[in-house]
Structures are given as structure tokens and as C-alpha cells.
Write a protein that holds these residues in place. Structure first.
Motif, PDB file in Angstrom:
ATOM      1  N   SER A 178       0.859  -1.181   0.000  1.00  6.32           N
ATOM      2  CA  SER A 178       0.000   0.000   0.000  1.00  6.32           C
ATOM      3  C   SER A 178       0.897   1.233   0.000  1.00  6.32           C
ATOM      4  N   GLU A 190      -9.943  -1.341   5.275  1.00  3.04           N
ATOM      5  CA  GLU A 190     -10.465  -1.265   3.912  1.00  3.04           C
ATOM      6  C   GLU A 190     -10.712  -2.649   3.315  1.00  3.04           C
ATOM      7  N   ALA A 191      -9.959  -3.642   3.754  1.00  7.40           N
ATOM      8  CA  ALA A 191     -10.043  -4.969   3.142  1.00  7.40           C
ATOM      9  C   ALA A 191     -10.960  -5.928   3.891  1.00  7.40           C
ATOM     10  N   TYR A 194     -14.607  -6.922   2.539  1.00  8.62           N
ATOM     11  CA  TYR A 194     -14.667  -7.842   1.400  1.00  8.62           C
ATOM     12  C   TYR A 194     -14.501  -9.297   1.856  1.00  8.62           C
ATOM     13  N   SER A 195     -13.507  -9.540   2.700  1.00  9.60           N
ATOM     14  CA  SER A 195     -13.272 -10.908   3.163  1.00  9.60           C
ATOM     15  C   SER A 195     -14.433 -11.413   4.009  1.00  9.60           C
ATOM     16  N   GLU A 348      -9.376 -15.014  -3.505  1.00  7.02           N
ATOM     17  CA  GLU A 348      -9.229 -13.563  -3.615  1.00  7.02           C
ATOM     18  C   GLU A 348      -8.070 -13.190  -4.521  1.00  7.02           C
ATOM     19  N   PRO A 354     -10.063  -7.249  -3.397  1.00 11.89           N
ATOM     20  CA  PRO A 354      -9.258  -6.466  -2.446  1.00 11.89           C
ATOM     21  C   PRO A 354      -9.530  -6.835  -1.001  1.00 11.89           C
ATOM     22  N   GLY A 355      -9.393  -8.110  -0.676  1.00 10.13           N
ATOM     23  CA  GLY A 355      -9.616  -8.572   0.681  1.00 10.13           C
ATOM     24  C   GLY A 355      -8.321  -8.716   1.462  1.00 10.13           C
ATOM     25  N   LYS A 358      -4.538 -10.361   0.109  1.00 13.68           N
ATOM     26  CA  LYS A 358      -3.468  -9.664  -0.613  1.00 13.68           C
ATOM     27  C   LYS A 358      -2.367  -9.201   0.335  1.00 13.68           C
TER      28      LYS A 358
END
Length: 405
Positions: A178, A190-191, A194-195, A348, A354-355, A358
Motif C-alpha cells: 500500500s 479497507e479490506a 470484502y473478506s 481472492e 481487495p480482501g 493480498k
């Protein structure tokens, strides 16, 4: 008659005063301490005896925290020792700065960069500071968005926004993960949605489909239905996750014409990753459900209930599935953690979701120690919480387990 001597007791010095003679009673202090310790131990034992599940859960959490602390120490030291200095320099162009690798200016810049990312000083001091930062009960003053400067005396000083943090996982220092300087907590925030979204949906479908299939297989033990379901579950379980995920990914693109990137925002990039996770975690649910149900079907209480004239439907719904369900749903919290931080990693990565996956992949590749450590601490903390939730589920579902004796 002999005159009686006056006896006084001094509470501050714990001495007996016999007229002008002073008799020290330090031995009585030791006796009192032993009595207080014995009383405290007795009260503690009584509390654990009255609330066995609470004691059991707290012991499990305590041992998990000790294990986590030891793992943090070992992994932190290994990562710090294996991280080269070039990682802290990022993509700085030495030529534009007029710096050559290995000269005094280079090492001065390196020291400033290490100070900026809070990886300067002795290794054990860094470890101690990191442990204090991840303990959520100790507020710490940290500098974020900081830059390092050199004072006229040659001392490197970190300048930035000073904030109070109750939980601090450090900062990102690799551009592959990042933006350098961002806190690990902010990039995780932020991730995580999603996960958690993919993991939750996959868990709902996996248990919603896997449990009925496991029950169907158990009811038709050693028949065609059972053999078919059991064989398919074993085959899906035996396929390596990498091969399984890549295979479905290629099939979804080449056969069904689906998009391969999550950023496209189509239904395909949500359906196929979810289906992949479901097909990976559902077979173990089917196998374990089948085993639990068969264990209850062959138990003595089941045979006794049937011999008393109860219908097989009533026995199954009231006794068998209830007892087997306790064992099934107890594994749900742990399976949820394993799905988010385990099964979903390859999924992913292939669909570029974007979970959280990464960070563990790019963090290890870029040797970003704070990102890797943050992933370990966060996943282990969620695992400890789910362990407590699993114990609570057991107490709520199983009438044989009580919070009190």
C-alpha cells in the motif's frame, strides 16, 4: 500478689508490648500471609467449581494468548532479521539525490527512513515496543504521518501527528502492499469488509447445503446415495486448493465467458469466487455431519427410544439431530475464521478481490514485517474470540452444560 503486666499490641509495627519489653511477632505476619493466600486460593477454587464453563473458557483464552505472545516474539525477530535495508528505502532514486550506495549520506538516509517507520534501535527494544502497541489495554502515544529530521547535534527526530492509540499495528513501508506510511490498521479496515462478506455468504451456503446432504448420506448409509455423496466429498477434499481454485477460475472464463477481475463489478466476479469457497469448505461439513449423525443413530439411547415404540421421525428430529447438531454448530465459529484467513486466500488472489489475502501474500513477498505481523495478530485475535463464542454456543445448545455447577 504479683502485679499483672500490661499487654499492648502495636498495629503499625505488629509488635507486642509487655510493659517495657517488646516481643517481635514477625512470624505472625508470615502466618497471616499464608492464611490470606490460602483463603484466596480457596475462594478461587470455589468460584471455578461453581462456574466450570467460565473457568474452562478463560483457561483456553489464557493459553491461546500465551501461545500468541510467543508466536509474535519468534515471528517478529525472524522477520526483522530477514528484512534487508533496501526494503525501508522504497523506490527512492539515489541518482536524483546525488547519493551513492554505501556512502555516509546513504546510511544517514537509511537511519532516517528506519526512524520514520519505527524500526530503529535495538531489536529487543523494537519487540518490546511492538508488544506494548498490540496490547489493547495500554494507551500509547505514537507518531503517524511522520517524517524524520536531523537536528544540528546529529540526532534523528521523528516529527508528525502525535495521537493516542489503544491498538497499533505499525505502518506499511512497502509500495507493493500500500502507500508507505499508512497504518496497518487503516489498510486492514479497507479490506476486512470484502473478506467478511465473501466468507459469510460462503459459510451460509456451505452449512445450508452441507448439513442436509450429510443427513441424507447418514440416513442412507452404505447405499447408492451415501456412496455418491461420500465419494464426491472425498474427491473435492483431496484436490489441492491451488489446483481447485485455478481450475474453476479458468472454467468460469473459458467456458462460461465470465469476467476474471473483481473490479469489473459484474455478477460473475461475485458468484464464481463464492461458489469456489463453498465447494472447498462444504465437503468437510458433509463428512463431519454424516459421522455425527451416524454416531447418534447407533447410540444406545436411540435403540432404546425406538424399542419403546417411538417413531423414527420423532426420534431423529427430537434426539438424533439435536445431539448431532450441537457438535456440528460448535465448529461454525472456527470454520468461519478458517474460511476468511485460509480458504479464501487463493480465491481472492485469482479474482483480484481487495480482501485480506493480498496483505499476507504481498506482505511476505515484499518482506513488510508489520503487515505480516498485523495479519498474524489480527487472525489469531479473531480465532480467540471465536473460541469463546464456540463455548457459549455449546452452553446454549447443550442442556447438559451449565454456566454454573
Amino acid at each position: 500478689m504479683e502485679e499483672k503486666k500490661k499487654i499492648d499490641f502495636d498495629l503499625e509495627s505488629n509488635d507486642f508490648c509487655l510493659d517495657d519489653e517488646i516481643i517481635h511477632t514477625k512470624s505472625s505476619i508470615w502466618t497471616r500471609m499464608k492464611f490470606n493466600l490460602a483463603a484466596a486460593k480457596s475462594n478461587t477454587d470455589e468460584f471455578w467449581a461453581r462456574f466450570p464453563l467460565i473457568g474452562y473458557s478463560l483457561k483456553r483464552i489464557l493459553f491461546a494468548l500465551i501461545t500468541l505472545l510467543l508466536a509474535v516474539c519468534v515471528v517478529f525477530i525472524m522477520l526483522r532479521l530477514q528484512t534487508p535495508d533496501e526494503v525501508y528505502m522504497g523506490n527512492i532514486d539515489y541518482n536524483k539525490l546525488g547519493i551513492s550506495y554505501g556512502d555516509d549520506e546513504y546510511f544517514r538516509l537509511l537511519a532516517m527512513r528506519k526512524a520514520m517507520f519505527k524500526v530503529d534501535g535495538p531489536l529487543l527494544t523494537q519487540l518490546w515496543n511492538y508488544i506494548l502497541n498490540i496490547i489493547p489495554f495500554i494507551p500509547r502515544e505514537v507518531v503517524i504521518n511522520g517524517t524524520a529530521t536531523i537536528t544540528p547535534s546529529g540526532e534523528i527526530v521523528l516529527v508528525g501527528d502525535k495521537v493516542i492509540k489503544w491498538f497499533y499495528l505499525g505502518e506499511v513501508f512497502s509500495t507493493a502492499v500500500s502507500e508507505p506510511g499508512k497504518t496497518v490498521t487503516s489498510v486492514f479496515a479497507e479490506a476486512i469488509p470484502y473478506s467478511f462478506a465473501f466468507g459469510t455468504v460462503a459459510m451460509v451456503f456451505s452449512y445450508g447445503i452441507g448439513i442436509p446432504l450429510g443427513i441424507l448420506s447418514a440416513k442412507n448409509k452404505e447405499k447408492t446415495v451415501d456412496n455418491s455423496i461420500n465419494t464426491a466429498s472425498i474427491i473435492f477434499t483431496a484436490i489441492p486448493p491451488v489446483v481447485f481454485v485455478v481450475g474453476i477460475y479458468l472454467i468460469s472464463i473459458n467456458v462460461f465467458g465470465a469476467h476474471g477481475l473483481f473490479s469489473s463489478g459484474t455478477f460473475d466476479t461475485k458468484f464464481w469466487p463464492t461458489l469456489t469457497i463453498v465447494l472447498m469448505i462444504m465437503p468437510p461439513i458433509i463428512i463431519s455431519t454424516r459421522r455425527y449423525v451416524i454416531d447418534e443413530m447407533t447410540a444406545d439411547y436411540t435403540k432404546f427410544a425406538l424399542s419403546k415404540g417411538m417413531s423414527s421421525t420423532y426420534v431423529f428430529n427430537i434426539h438424533i439431530f439435536r445431539n448431532a447438531g450441537i457438535r456440528i454448530f460448535r465448529t461454525l465459529p472456527v470454520a468461519f475464521v478458517g474460511t476468511i484467513f485460509g480458504s479464501s486466500i487463493f480465491t481472492e488472489q485469482n479474482w483480484a478481490i481487495p480482501g485480506m489475502s493480498k496483505f499476507i501474500v504481498s506482505g511476505v513477498a515484499a518482506k513488510d514485517s508489520f503487515v505480516v505481523m498485523g495479519y498474524i495478530v489480527f487472525s489469531a485475535s479473531v480465532g480467540i474470540i471465536t473460541t469463546l463464542i464456540a463455548d457459549i454456543i455449546m452452553a446454549a445448545l447443550d442442556p447438559r452444560i451449565k454456566l454454573t455447577k
